[in-house]
Motif scaffolding. Structure first.
Motif, PDB file in Angstrom:
ATOM      1  N   MET A 188       0.837  -1.197   0.000  1.00 12.39           N
ATOM      2  CA  MET A 188       0.000   0.000   0.000  1.00 12.39           C
ATOM      3  C   MET A 188       0.875   1.251   0.000  1.00 12.39           C
ATOM      4  N   SER A 189       0.465   2.267  -0.742  1.00 12.69           N
ATOM      5  CA  SER A 189       1.271   3.487  -0.833  1.00 12.69           C
ATOM      6  C   SER A 189       0.419   4.739  -0.753  1.00 12.69           C
ATOM      7  N   GLY A 190      -0.796   4.633  -0.170  1.00  5.77           N
ATOM      8  CA  GLY A 190      -1.667   5.795  -0.080  1.00  5.77           C
ATOM      9  C   GLY A 190      -1.111   6.844   0.868  1.00  5.77           C
ATOM     10  N   LYS A 191      -0.939   8.029   0.370  1.00  6.51           N
ATOM     11  CA  LYS A 191      -0.422   9.117   1.194  1.00  6.51           C
ATOM     12  C   LYS A 191      -1.067  10.422   0.758  1.00  6.51           C
ATOM     13  N   LEU A 192      -1.410  11.259   1.726  1.00  7.70           N
ATOM     14  CA  LEU A 192      -2.040  12.545   1.456  1.00  7.70           C
ATOM     15  C   LEU A 192      -1.268  13.630   2.194  1.00  7.70           C
ATOM     16  N   HIS A 193      -0.940  14.705   1.481  1.00 14.34           N
ATOM     17  CA  HIS A 193      -0.278  15.850   2.102  1.00 14.34           C
ATOM     18  C   HIS A 193      -1.015  17.117   1.676  1.00 14.34           C
ATOM     19  N   VAL A 194      -1.535  17.849   2.664  1.00 15.14           N
ATOM     20  CA  VAL A 194      -2.256  19.100   2.431  1.00 15.14           C
ATOM     21  C   VAL A 194      -1.411  20.240   2.979  1.00 15.14           C
ATOM     22  N   SER A 195      -1.141  21.234   2.154  1.00 15.13           N
ATOM     23  CA  SER A 195      -0.254  22.321   2.554  1.00 15.13           C
ATOM     24  C   SER A 195      -0.924  23.680   2.389  1.00 15.13           C
ATOM     25  N   ASN A 196      -1.123  24.377   3.511  1.00 18.24           N
ATOM     26  CA  ASN A 196      -1.628  25.757   3.545  1.00 18.24           C
ATOM     27  C   ASN A 196      -2.874  25.935   2.684  1.00 18.24           C
ATOM     28  N   LEU A 197      -3.802  25.006   2.813  1.00 20.46           N
ATOM     29  CA  LEU A 197      -4.981  24.993   1.948  1.00 20.46           C
ATOM     30  C   LEU A 197      -5.976  26.068   2.363  1.00 20.46           C
ATOM     31  N   GLY A 198      -6.527  26.744   1.376  1.00 19.08           N
ATOM     32  CA  GLY A 198      -7.534  27.759   1.652  1.00 19.08           C
ATOM     33  C   GLY A 198      -8.528  27.850   0.514  1.00 19.08           C
ATOM     34  N   LYS A 199      -9.779  28.167   0.872  1.00 22.80           N
ATOM     35  CA  LYS A 199     -10.828  28.331  -0.125  1.00 22.80           C
ATOM     36  C   LYS A 199     -11.665  29.545   0.247  1.00 22.80           C
ATOM     37  N   SER A 200     -11.767  30.478  -0.693  1.00 18.78           N
ATOM     38  CA  SER A 200     -12.602  31.654  -0.454  1.00 18.78           C
ATOM     39  C   SER A 200     -13.593  31.808  -1.593  1.00 18.78           C
ATOM     40  N   TYR A 201     -14.738  32.375  -1.269  1.00 12.83           N
ATOM     41  CA  TYR A 201     -15.746  32.709  -2.265  1.00 12.83           C
ATOM     42  C   TYR A 201     -15.774  34.231  -2.376  1.00 12.83           C
ATOM     43  N   ARG A 202     -15.532  34.709  -3.605  1.00 17.10           N
ATOM     44  CA  ARG A 202     -15.322  36.139  -3.830  1.00 17.10           C
ATOM     45  C   ARG A 202     -16.439  36.755  -4.656  1.00 17.10           C
ATOM     46  N   HIS A 203     -16.776  37.965  -4.283  1.00 20.30           N
ATOM     47  CA  HIS A 203     -17.751  38.745  -5.036  1.00 20.30           C
ATOM     48  C   HIS A 203     -17.023  39.978  -5.580  1.00 20.30           C
ATOM     49  N   TRP A 204     -16.931  40.053  -6.917  1.00 17.66           N
ATOM     50  CA  TRP A 204     -16.133  41.104  -7.543  1.00 17.66           C
ATOM     51  C   TRP A 204     -16.941  42.362  -7.850  1.00 17.66           C
ATOM     52  N   GLY A 205     -18.229  42.239  -7.980  1.00 15.41           N
ATOM     53  CA  GLY A 205     -19.047  43.412  -8.304  1.00 15.41           C
ATOM     54  C   GLY A 205     -19.293  43.564  -9.785  1.00 15.41           C
ATOM     55  N   SER A 206     -18.300  43.170 -10.602  1.00 11.65           N
ATOM     56  CA  SER A 206     -18.453  43.249 -12.062  1.00 11.65           C
ATOM     57  C   SER A 206     -17.430  42.323 -12.709  1.00 11.65           C
ATOM     58  N   GLU A 207     -17.741  41.872 -13.917  1.00 13.83           N
ATOM     59  CA  GLU A 207     -16.813  41.023 -14.660  1.00 13.83           C
ATOM     60  C   GLU A 207     -15.553  41.788 -15.046  1.00 13.83           C
ATOM     61  N   LEU A 208     -15.699  43.076 -15.272  1.00 16.43           N
ATOM     62  CA  LEU A 208     -14.526  43.894 -15.622  1.00 16.43           C
ATOM     63  C   LEU A 208     -13.526  43.908 -14.477  1.00 16.43           C
ATOM     64  N   ARG A 209     -14.028  44.043 -13.254  1.00 14.19           N
ATOM     65  CA  ARG A 209     -13.135  44.065 -12.091  1.00 14.19           C
ATOM     66  C   ARG A 209     -12.452  42.696 -11.917  1.00 14.19           C
ATOM     67  N   ARG A 210     -13.217  41.624 -12.119  1.00 15.29           N
ATOM     68  CA  ARG A 210     -12.626  40.284 -12.040  1.00 15.29           C
ATOM     69  C   ARG A 210     -11.530  40.116 -13.094  1.00 15.29           C
ATOM     70  N   PHE A 211     -11.842  40.518 -14.321  1.00 23.87           N
ATOM     71  CA  PHE A 211     -10.877  40.393 -15.420  1.00 23.87           C
ATOM     72  C   PHE A 211      -9.617  41.207 -15.130  1.00 23.87           C
ATOM     73  N   ALA A 212      -9.787  42.421 -14.614  1.00 27.49           N
ATOM     74  CA  ALA A 212      -8.640  43.285 -14.323  1.00 27.49           C
ATOM     75  C   ALA A 212      -7.749  42.686 -13.246  1.00 27.49           C
ATOM     76  N   SER A 213      -8.349  41.901 -12.325  1.00 26.82           N
ATOM     77  CA  SER A 213      -7.557  41.329 -11.241  1.00 26.82           C
ATOM     78  C   SER A 213      -6.555  40.294 -11.745  1.00 26.82           C
ATOM     79  N   TRP A 214      -6.800  39.726 -12.961  1.00 27.92           N
ATOM     80  CA  TRP A 214      -5.853  38.774 -13.513  1.00 27.92           C
ATOM     81  C   TRP A 214      -4.523  39.444 -13.831  1.00 27.92           C
ATOM     82  N   PHE A 215      -4.584  40.716 -14.187  1.00 26.23           N
ATOM     83  CA  PHE A 215      -3.377  41.435 -14.610  1.00 26.23           C
ATOM     84  C   PHE A 215      -2.850  42.368 -13.522  1.00 26.23           C
ATOM     85  N   PHE A 216      -3.716  42.758 -12.611  1.00 29.05           N
ATOM     86  CA  PHE A 216      -3.303  43.684 -11.550  1.00 29.05           C
ATOM     87  C   PHE A 216      -3.681  43.058 -10.189  1.00 29.05           C
ATOM     88  N   PRO A 217      -2.758  42.316  -9.586  1.00 33.23           N
ATOM     89  CA  PRO A 217      -3.054  41.613  -8.332  1.00 33.23           C
ATOM     90  C   PRO A 217      -3.498  42.529  -7.201  1.00 33.23           C
TER      91      PRO A 217
END
Length: 416
Positions: free
Chosen positions: A1-30
């Motif tokens: 058997m070789s089952g192994k699981l490693h989880v590192s600094n895992l996080g999940k957030s649900y984000r509301h951007w207000g507009s698709e333009l703002r979401r798109f802009a975030s790809w280029f401007f962090p």
């Protein structure tokens, strides 16, 4: 058997951007951030080694199901990573991945195929899947005609038809009849004994104590505690009471005998002493005999005026399973109008009908039938004692039954 699981600094957030333009802009401007952001998981890190069984517990909304969905790839994390080795079998939300218009057999083929097995392998395993599920003729009926328990039977049978390296189980086993639950847990234990890694999410604390080597407590999307089952489960129970009683404090320490003592409470009443005595001589008993008359004696000191005082006991075995429990609410012996400075003594005589082994007594001083209203003091494993069988017939188990066989014999009369 070789089952192994490693989880590192895992996080999940649900984000509301207000507009698709703002979401798109975030790809280029962090530096552009969302208008709203809700983290359901944050900073989760842990590992599961080959052959290790780990339980995940926490109240509803703690992030348990989201964590499992990320690990199995049905949801992507916002940050962090998951490293998985070996073949994984997962049972998440009930009926997840089942097509309601397909039969149980057709869904079994489909689900096993998604797990990476060939049609030849699935056809070979299909008789075992059908036999273990025990849904009879419904195996060839559409899943939309199934009860929730029948869906769980088929889903579990498919997921465990092949020996995986890592088995992940969500709350699905909580539905259905007790017979199949016992049958399922027997198979899980067999997998664990054969070296399969197990990740198990449940609200059943007895199952966690029995099955798991480690337990992780999630609270508000974070890993609040990671440790031995007794430590984490007792802390979790105290945490639930703490939410209802803002004045509560929680302390834990491992005693020299290996038992974990967990103390919580608001302090209006406290345990001054707890003794196990011989009912006839009044002497302390560290090792009780099966059939011996004993007496639990507890003295409680009162530190503030209280309207009602109830004493509850739980006796647990070494695995943490509750062998017996009750309280003075249920026996209609509630003390009323107790004043600060009083000492209240409770005596409980009984015959020790426990089987040989080690046991603990957990007292609770409360105001009603539950510790969630007023938890003055709850102490897990405050008193520990052993039981030996010195005078009764040999038996196994956690309880002695006053039982004897009646045997008769006769010669069968001839019908000729």
């Amino acid at each position: 058997m070789s089952g192994k699981l490693h989880v590192s600094n895992l996080g999940k957030s649900y984000r509301h951007w207000g507009s698709e333009l703002r979401r798109f802009a975030s790809w280029f401007f962090p530096s552009i951030s969302p208008q709203k952001e809700h983290w359901v998981l944050k900073g989760i890190s842990f590992s599961i080694s080959p052959g290790e069984a780990v339980g995940i517990i926490g109240q509803n909304g703690a992030g348990k199901s989201t964590l499992l969905k990320i690990i199995t790839g049905t949801t992507q994390p916002t940050v962090g990573e998951v490293q998985l080795t070996g073949r994984v079998a997962a049972i998440l939300e009930l009926g997840m991945g089942f097509n309601p218009d397909l039969t149980g057999r057709e869904n079994a083929f489909h689900s096993a195929g998604l797990m990476g097995y060939s049609r030849i392998e699935i056809e070979k395993a299909m008789p075992e899947i059908e036999t273990f599920a025990e849904v009879g003729k419904y195996f060839d009926e559409p899943v939309r005609t199934y009860s929730s328990g029948m869906q769980m039977r088929v889903a579990f049978s498919v997921a465990t038809a092949f020996l995986p390296d890592l088995l992940i189980i969500d709350e699905a086993l909580s539905v259905g009849d007790s017979y199949f639950q016992h049958k399922s847990f027997d198979r899980i234990r067999q997998f664990r004994d054969r070296g399969v890694s197990i990740m198990f999410v449940t609200h059943g604390m007895d199952d966690v104590r029995t099955l798991c080597d480690r337990v992780i407590l999630l609270e508000g999307g974070r890993a609040l505690k990671d440790g031995p089952p007794d430590e984490v489960v007792d802390f979790y129970n105290a945490l639930i009471a703490e939410k209802e009683n803002t004045k509560l404090t929680v302390e834990q320490r491992r005693e020299k005998n290996g038992w974990l003592l967990t103390r919580s409470g608001s302090g209006e009443a406290r345990v001054k002493s707890l003794q196990l005595l011989d009912a006839n001589t009044g002497t302390d008993v560290a090792v009780a005999q099966v059939g011996q008359r004993v007496l639990l004696k507890l003295q409680a000191t009162i530190h503030a005026d209280i309207d009602r005082l109830v004493l509850g006991y739980m006796i647990r075995d070494k695995q943490g399973h509750v062998i017996w429990g009750t309280n003075t609410w249920h026996t209609s012996q509630v003390e009323q109008d107790i004043k600060a400075g009083e000492i209240v003594t409770f005596e409980l005589p009984f015959t020790c009908t426990l089987g040989p082994g080690s046991y603990s007594v957990s007292p609770a001083l409360v105001s009603s039938d539950t510790h969630l209203t007023d938890n003055y003091e709850w102490v897990d494993n405050l008193l520990v004692f052993d039981v030996i069988n010195a005078s009764k017939e040999y038996f196994i188990g956690s309880n002695y039954l006053d039982a004897q066989f009646n045997i008769s014999r006769k010669i069968e009369e001839s019908t000729e």
